[in-house]
Scaffold this motif. Structure first.
Motif, mmCIF file in Angstrom:
data_model
loop_
_atom_site.group_PDB
_atom_site.id
_atom_site.type_symbol
_atom_site.label_atom_id
_atom_site.label_comp_id
_atom_site.label_asym_id
_atom_site.label_seq_id
_atom_site.Cartn_x
_atom_site.Cartn_y
_atom_site.Cartn_z
ATOM 1 N N GLY A 226 -77.031 -23.275 11.147
ATOM 2 C CA GLY A 226 -75.871 -22.491 10.760
ATOM 3 C C GLY A 226 -74.828 -22.420 11.861
ATOM 4 O O GLY A 226 -74.988 -23.006 12.940
ATOM 5 N N GLU A 227 -73.742 -21.683 11.575
ATOM 6 C CA GLU A 227 -72.644 -21.522 12.526
ATOM 7 C C GLU A 227 -72.497 -20.050 12.880
ATOM 8 O O GLU A 227 -72.480 -19.178 12.014
ATOM 9 C CB GLU A 227 -71.341 -22.049 11.923
ATOM 10 C CG GLU A 227 -71.403 -23.540 11.599
ATOM 11 C CD GLU A 227 -70.086 -24.059 11.026
ATOM 12 O OE1 GLU A 227 -69.110 -23.286 11.009
ATOM 13 O OE2 GLU A 227 -70.059 -25.222 10.601
ATOM 14 N N LEU A 228 -72.391 -19.799 14.179
ATOM 15 C CA LEU A 228 -72.336 -18.425 14.687
ATOM 16 C C LEU A 228 -71.199 -18.295 15.691
ATOM 17 O O LEU A 228 -71.144 -19.042 16.669
ATOM 18 C CB LEU A 228 -73.668 -18.068 15.352
ATOM 19 C CG LEU A 228 -73.786 -16.662 15.939
ATOM 20 C CD1 LEU A 228 -73.811 -15.623 14.815
ATOM 21 C CD2 LEU A 228 -75.049 -16.540 16.797
ATOM 22 N N ARG A 229 -70.295 -17.349 15.435
ATOM 23 C CA ARG A 229 -69.219 -17.077 16.392
ATOM 24 C C ARG A 229 -69.636 -15.905 17.274
ATOM 25 O O ARG A 229 -70.047 -14.856 16.778
ATOM 26 C CB ARG A 229 -67.909 -16.743 15.682
ATOM 27 C CG ARG A 229 -66.726 -16.586 16.654
ATOM 28 C CD ARG A 229 -65.412 -16.449 15.914
ATOM 29 N NE ARG A 229 -65.104 -17.628 15.112
ATOM 30 C CZ ARG A 229 -64.613 -18.764 15.612
ATOM 31 N NH1 ARG A 229 -64.376 -18.862 16.908
ATOM 32 N NH2 ARG A 229 -64.369 -19.777 14.809
ATOM 33 N N ILE A 230 -69.556 -16.106 18.595
ATOM 34 C CA ILE A 230 -69.937 -15.051 19.528
ATOM 35 C C ILE A 230 -68.723 -14.609 20.336
ATOM 36 O O ILE A 230 -67.825 -15.404 20.629
ATOM 37 C CB ILE A 230 -71.053 -15.520 20.481
ATOM 38 C CG1 ILE A 230 -70.592 -16.743 21.295
ATOM 39 C CG2 ILE A 230 -72.327 -15.828 19.709
ATOM 40 C CD1 ILE A 230 -71.599 -17.165 22.364
ATOM 41 N N VAL A 231 -68.669 -13.326 20.671
ATOM 42 C CA VAL A 231 -67.607 -12.762 21.502
ATOM 43 C C VAL A 231 -68.204 -12.441 22.855
ATOM 44 O O VAL A 231 -69.156 -11.657 22.964
ATOM 45 C CB VAL A 231 -67.013 -11.493 20.866
ATOM 46 C CG1 VAL A 231 -65.957 -10.889 21.790
ATOM 47 C CG2 VAL A 231 -66.410 -11.810 19.499
ATOM 48 N N LEU A 232 -67.634 -13.045 23.914
ATOM 49 C CA LEU A 232 -68.153 -12.879 25.262
ATOM 50 C C LEU A 232 -67.558 -11.639 25.927
ATOM 51 O O LEU A 232 -66.633 -11.011 25.415
ATOM 52 C CB LEU A 232 -67.854 -14.125 26.092
ATOM 53 C CG LEU A 232 -68.342 -15.448 25.482
ATOM 54 C CD1 LEU A 232 -67.957 -16.633 26.362
ATOM 55 C CD2 LEU A 232 -69.859 -15.417 25.279
ATOM 56 N N HIS A 233 -68.076 -11.291 27.086
ATOM 57 C CA HIS A 233 -67.663 -10.056 27.755
ATOM 58 C C HIS A 233 -66.247 -10.144 28.322
ATOM 59 O O HIS A 233 -65.643 -9.105 28.618
ATOM 60 C CB HIS A 233 -68.660 -9.711 28.865
ATOM 61 C CG HIS A 233 -69.964 -9.189 28.345
ATOM 62 N ND1 HIS A 233 -70.309 -7.873 28.384
ATOM 63 C CD2 HIS A 233 -71.003 -9.835 27.738
ATOM 64 C CE1 HIS A 233 -71.512 -7.703 27.844
ATOM 65 N NE2 HIS A 233 -71.951 -8.890 27.451
ATOM 66 N N ASP A 234 -65.704 -11.344 28.473
ATOM 67 C CA ASP A 234 -64.316 -11.463 28.949
ATOM 68 C C ASP A 234 -63.318 -11.460 27.793
ATOM 69 O O ASP A 234 -62.124 -11.673 27.983
ATOM 70 C CB ASP A 234 -64.148 -12.734 29.790
ATOM 71 C CG ASP A 234 -64.428 -14.011 28.999
ATOM 72 O OD1 ASP A 234 -64.694 -13.907 27.779
ATOM 73 O OD2 ASP A 234 -64.395 -15.097 29.598
ATOM 74 N N GLY A 235 -63.817 -11.236 26.581
ATOM 75 C CA GLY A 235 -62.954 -11.169 25.410
ATOM 76 C C GLY A 235 -62.779 -12.478 24.680
ATOM 77 O O GLY A 235 -62.250 -12.502 23.568
ATOM 78 N N SER A 236 -63.213 -13.571 25.283
ATOM 79 C CA SER A 236 -63.102 -14.876 24.620
ATOM 80 C C SER A 236 -64.215 -15.033 23.587
ATOM 81 O O SER A 236 -65.195 -14.286 23.574
ATOM 82 C CB SER A 236 -63.187 -16.010 25.651
ATOM 83 O OG SER A 236 -64.445 -16.007 26.299
ATOM 84 N N THR B 31 -77.516 -15.252 31.651
ATOM 85 C CA THR B 31 -76.375 -14.342 31.816
ATOM 86 C C THR B 31 -76.705 -13.062 31.056
ATOM 87 O O THR B 31 -77.656 -12.385 31.386
ATOM 88 C CB THR B 31 -75.076 -14.988 31.298
ATOM 89 O OG1 THR B 31 -75.262 -15.395 29.921
ATOM 90 C CG2 THR B 31 -74.713 -16.215 32.118
ATOM 91 N N VAL B 32 -75.900 -12.711 30.098
ATOM 92 C CA VAL B 32 -76.175 -11.563 29.233
ATOM 93 C C VAL B 32 -75.843 -11.963 27.807
ATOM 94 O O VAL B 32 -75.087 -12.912 27.573
ATOM 95 C CB VAL B 32 -75.344 -10.320 29.629
ATOM 96 C CG1 VAL B 32 -75.780 -9.796 30.982
ATOM 97 C CG2 VAL B 32 -73.855 -10.655 29.640
ATOM 98 N N LEU B 33 -76.414 -11.246 26.860
ATOM 99 C CA LEU B 33 -76.100 -11.529 25.469
ATOM 100 C C LEU B 33 -74.627 -11.230 25.195
ATOM 101 O O LEU B 33 -74.024 -10.367 25.830
ATOM 102 C CB LEU B 33 -76.976 -10.679 24.545
ATOM 103 C CG LEU B 33 -78.441 -11.105 24.407
ATOM 104 C CD1 LEU B 33 -79.198 -10.086 23.561
ATOM 105 C CD2 LEU B 33 -78.553 -12.490 23.800
ATOM 106 N N PRO B 34 -73.993 -11.946 24.256
ATOM 107 C CA PRO B 34 -72.591 -11.682 23.905
ATOM 108 C C PRO B 34 -72.401 -10.243 23.448
ATOM 109 O O PRO B 34 -73.344 -9.555 23.040
ATOM 110 C CB PRO B 34 -72.333 -12.664 22.758
ATOM 111 C CG PRO B 34 -73.359 -13.736 22.925
ATOM 112 C CD PRO B 34 -74.567 -13.049 23.475
ATOM 113 N N LEU B 35 -71.131 -9.789 23.522
ATOM 114 C CA LEU B 35 -70.815 -8.439 23.056
ATOM 115 C C LEU B 35 -71.091 -8.289 21.567
ATOM 116 O O LEU B 35 -71.612 -7.265 21.110
ATOM 117 C CB LEU B 35 -69.344 -8.120 23.330
ATOM 118 C CG LEU B 35 -68.959 -7.747 24.763
ATOM 119 C CD1 LEU B 35 -67.443 -7.627 24.880
ATOM 120 C CD2 LEU B 35 -69.643 -6.445 25.165
ATOM 121 N N SER B 36 -70.760 -9.322 20.823
ATOM 122 C CA SER B 36 -70.977 -9.276 19.382
ATOM 123 C C SER B 36 -71.037 -10.703 18.843
ATOM 124 O O SER B 36 -70.763 -11.670 19.562
ATOM 125 C CB SER B 36 -69.857 -8.500 18.682
ATOM 126 O OG SER B 36 -68.611 -9.159 18.868
#
Length: 306
Positions: free
Chosen positions: A56-66, A85-90
């Protein structure tokens, strides 16, 4: 190798595990499917697991906002999401997605074990007579390494154990240990099968059958007593044996927490503890301690899958 294990063999850093470990890990991890539009990382929950995008396809939001689009099956998806590192914000599932979760501590001990096993198997002078530690996922199963007594041992002790075990070839019908003899070795059954018998009421009674990966012989070493059963090979095979001094140094001393008899009696008298008699009922009925719980050791092992 099972299909599930074959999938694990494409993932990093899991692919470094032996085939036997991959099969074992495949039985312990789980794949979850999430529908389009949800945040699967939130629903998966927990920070103690490594999470892989398998499909599948998953969009992740990183801690720098990208943001970044991950696609199952691509090279980057072969690594855990947020690895080192750390898990994405969302996150948001652009399509239905399949996620694989693996407990971090479980994978860590498996990889540590396999690394030490590879070193032990490849040490100078090993050759064909060296123990095949990477295939010993019975006596050293994930359960034993993460929740059993071995979980309390530092990796250095496990490595030293491997170096001190001696590999011995045995024949069908050969007696490995005899009831009444002094305890001298702890054994792991690398290959083959053997039977365990005990004299009860003047007759030999078969009480168990051991297979590759099983261990035996520790009771007499821990209690410094005579062997309480006879073990005989049912087939040709190979044993790995650890001499009593090495067993005491590397296993018994770090794991056994002794209690003086006086203190044990005090705890029993105050109701803080009870005696546990692990002998067979035929032995317990003769001279068992009053109020003791009689639970044979082999039943404890079976209940705990040891």
């Amino acid at each position: 190798m099972s299909p599930a294990a074959a999938t694990l063999a494409t993932l990093e850093p899991i692919r470094g595990l032996s085939a036997a470990r991959l099969d074992e890990l495949a039985r312990l991890c789980q794949i979850e499917r999430f529908p389009l539009g949800v945040d699967p990382l939130v629903l998966a929950g927990g920070t103690s697991s490594l999470i892989y995008l398998l499909a599948g396809e998953l969009r992740i939001v990183l801690h720098d906002g990208s943001s970044r689009l991950l696609v199952g099956g691509c090279d980057i998806a072969n690594w855990p999401i947020g690895y080192k590192t750390v898990l994405p914000l969302s996150s948001k599932a652009i399509t239905a997605v399949d996620l694989l979760r693996i407990d971090f501590d479980l994978l860590d001990i498996m990889m540590t074990w396999d690394e030490l096993a590879t070193v032990a198997e490849g040490r100078p002078g090993g050759g064909d007579e060296s123990a095949q530690w990477s295939s010993m996922t019975g006596a050293f199963s994930a359960q034993a390494l993460t929740a059993g007594a071995l979980a309390e041992l530092p990796p250095a002790h496990i490595h030293e154990l491997m170096l001190r075990f001696e590999r011995v070839k045995v024949k069908r019908g050969q007696t490995v240990i005899k009831e009444g003899d002094a305890g001298d070795y702890f054994y792991l059954l690398e290959s083959g099968r053997c039977s365990v018998s005990k004299w009860v009421g003047g007759a030999a009674l078969g009480i168990a059958e051991l297979k590759a990966g099983d261990s035996f012989g520790e009771e007499a070493l821990v209690s410094d007593s005579r062997r309480n059963a006879t073990v005989t090979m049912k087939t040709d095979g190979c044993l790995l044996r650890l001499a009593k001094p090495d067993f005491v140094e590397l296993l018994q001393a770090p794991l056994l927490h002794a209690v003086e008899r006086v203190e044990a009696e005090r705890r029993v008298a105050t109701g803080a503890a009870r005696w546990l008699d692990v002998r067979y009922p035929a032995e317990y009925v003769d001279d068992g301690l009053p109020g003791a719980i009689n639970l044979p050791l082999n039943e404890i092992r079976n209940a705990l899958n040891l």
